[in-house]
Scaffold this active site. Structure first.
Site, mmCIF file in Angstrom:
data_model
loop_
_atom_site.group_PDB
_atom_site.id
_atom_site.type_symbol
_atom_site.label_atom_id
_atom_site.label_comp_id
_atom_site.label_asym_id
_atom_site.label_seq_id
_atom_site.Cartn_x
_atom_site.Cartn_y
_atom_site.Cartn_z
ATOM 1 N N GLU A 34 0.768 -1.250 0.020
ATOM 2 C CA GLU A 34 -0.043 -0.223 -0.020
ATOM 3 C C GLU A 34 0.657 1.111 0.121
ATOM 4 O O GLU A 34 2.011 1.339 0.902
ATOM 5 C CB GLU A 34 -0.888 -0.082 1.261
ATOM 6 N N TRP A 67 -6.623 7.134 -0.584
ATOM 7 C CA TRP A 67 -7.516 8.380 -0.840
ATOM 8 C C TRP A 67 -7.195 9.590 0.315
ATOM 9 O O TRP A 67 -7.676 8.930 1.182
ATOM 10 C CB TRP A 67 -8.906 8.075 -1.112
#
Length: 411
Positions: A34, A67
């Protein structure tokens, strides 16, 4: 023309992650990575290179792109996720329903982001509520918009059917918003389950009480029943907490894969800030070790590898088939862990973090309560952020109010 298996320009669309998770790993375990959108153009350029290297080196099953809080990185998050898809990653785009109003419509921006992702070959979404935007201490829903991640899952399934694989967040220790500060009497009267997931920061004990934990599990069940394919957990540093959470999921009838979210320990300040902000349980042995080496950056990073290996081995022994690393846009600790586990070999010596200074998140410039900032009156700690962005800062025992833009976060 875009189809379920191709993009608007004829490229192959991504597979759904749930289908990949259902396959046995070729090595000890699957790895997923990630990343977050960096603040500068140079950071973005460097991240492109790092993502390419880490994909080739770890053969990660999929790649998440976050995000930003309050939708702050919406355009860049989408751009980076699409870049990942075009360069060989299976792209898993985080999407929140915070501050996503467009043309007066609180839902349009979400729909447009989903459509752009689909047209670009992305077939996997992490459906999230999201954190407050800059200057906000609490999350609020836009009028007529989404109120929670469950709404977003339902919206995706209603408007895009099975076009996307959908994952959702799970909180082994309870969502931070449901974690309570305990009084001395409450600490003494904690149940065994509460004791197993409580945490202590600055002498204060916090826990997601049993009643609130039950509500969390009920809500997670709703998200899965609404169409989520699998769960990615919030970071944790106590493997037993994760194992208990998985067992609880099964008790609640949640039978989808549960992917452990592993925060890499790269530096003492970041570790302290994140664990305090998220009210994360820190085992006493971990806390004591970190305190003993906090002034030695190299020792902290080395210990980050050792502790990460310890946690991962415990998870693998319990049957976990995938390790999801929150990389912090860095590679050395990830490589150290995967090398030591035997998933990869010889990567630690190849690691290059000379660009670490560029790997700062867009939202990292924002100050929140508890952050250290500097201003014309000196350096201090933020006690309150007002609705107009002004901050109450404690400097040498005195409270000083500074207008938005007149104070700067200290890293």
């Amino acid at each position: 023309m875009c189809s379920a298996t191709s993009t608007t320009d004829g490229r192959q669309a991504d597979p759904k992650i749930i289908d990949l998770l259902n396959k046995e790993p070729e090595s000890l375990a699957h790895v997923s990575l990630e990343y977050f959108p960096p603040r500068t153009e140079q950071g973005v350029k460097n991240l492109h290179a790092r993502m390419e290297r880490m994909l080739a080196n770890t053969k990660c099953l999929y790649t998440d792109m976050t995000w930003g809080a309050g939708g702050s990185t919406a355009d860049l998050s989408l751009e980076l996720a699409l870049h990942a898809q075009k360069t060989g990653h299976v792209s898993n785009l985080h999407l929140t329903c915070t501050n996503m109003e467009k043309d007066g419509d609180p839902i349009k921006a979400v729909h447009d982001a989903l459509q752009q992702a689909y047209d670009g070959g992305i077939r996997n979404i992490v459906a999230l509520r999201g954190d407050p935007a800059e200057g906000d201490n609490e999350w609020t829903a836009a009028e007529g918009g989404f109120t929670c991640a469950l709404d977003l899952v339902k919206y995706i399934r209603k408007n895009f059917g099975d076009d996307f694989g959908v994952s959702v967040a799970g909180y082994p220790e309870g969502h931070p918003n449901r974690i309570s500060e305990l009084s001395e009497d409450e600490v003494k009267n904690m149940t065994e389950s509460e004791k197993s997931r409580c945490c202590t920061h600055d002498g204060i004990t916090y826990v997601c009480k049993d009643d609130d934990y039950k509500k969390e599990m009920d809500y997670l069940k709703e998200k899965v029943d609404a169409g989520a394919d699998f769960i990615i957990t919030q970071m944790f540093f106590d493997a037993e907490v994760f194992k208990t959470f998985v067992n609880d999921c099964r008790t609640w009838g949640i039978n989808c894969p549960v992917v452990p979210g592993l925060m890499c320990i790269n530096a003492y300040p970041g570790f302290k800030k994140m664990t305090k902000f998220c009210k994360t349980r820190v085992p006493k042995s971990l806390e004591e070790k970190m305190e003993s080496i906090k002034d030695d950056a190299d020792a902290v990073k080395k210990f980050g590898v050792d502790y990460g290996v310890e946690v991962c081995r415990s998870l693998l022994d319990s049957g976990v088939k995938i390790l999801h690393f929150y990389t912090l846009n860095l590679e050395k600790v990830v490589y150290g862990i995967t090398d030591e586990l035997g998933i990869t070999s010889g990567l630690t010596e190849q690691s290059n973090e000379s660009d670490a200074k560029d790997m700062v998140a867009v939202g990292s410039a924002w100050a929140r309560v508890g952050d250290t900032v500097k201003c014309s009156a000196g350096q201090g700690v933020v006690k309150e952020i007002k609705s107009d962005g002004a901050a109450i800062i404690e400097i040498e025992g005195n409270d000083v109010e500074m207008a938005k833009g007149s104070y700067e976060k200290v890293f």
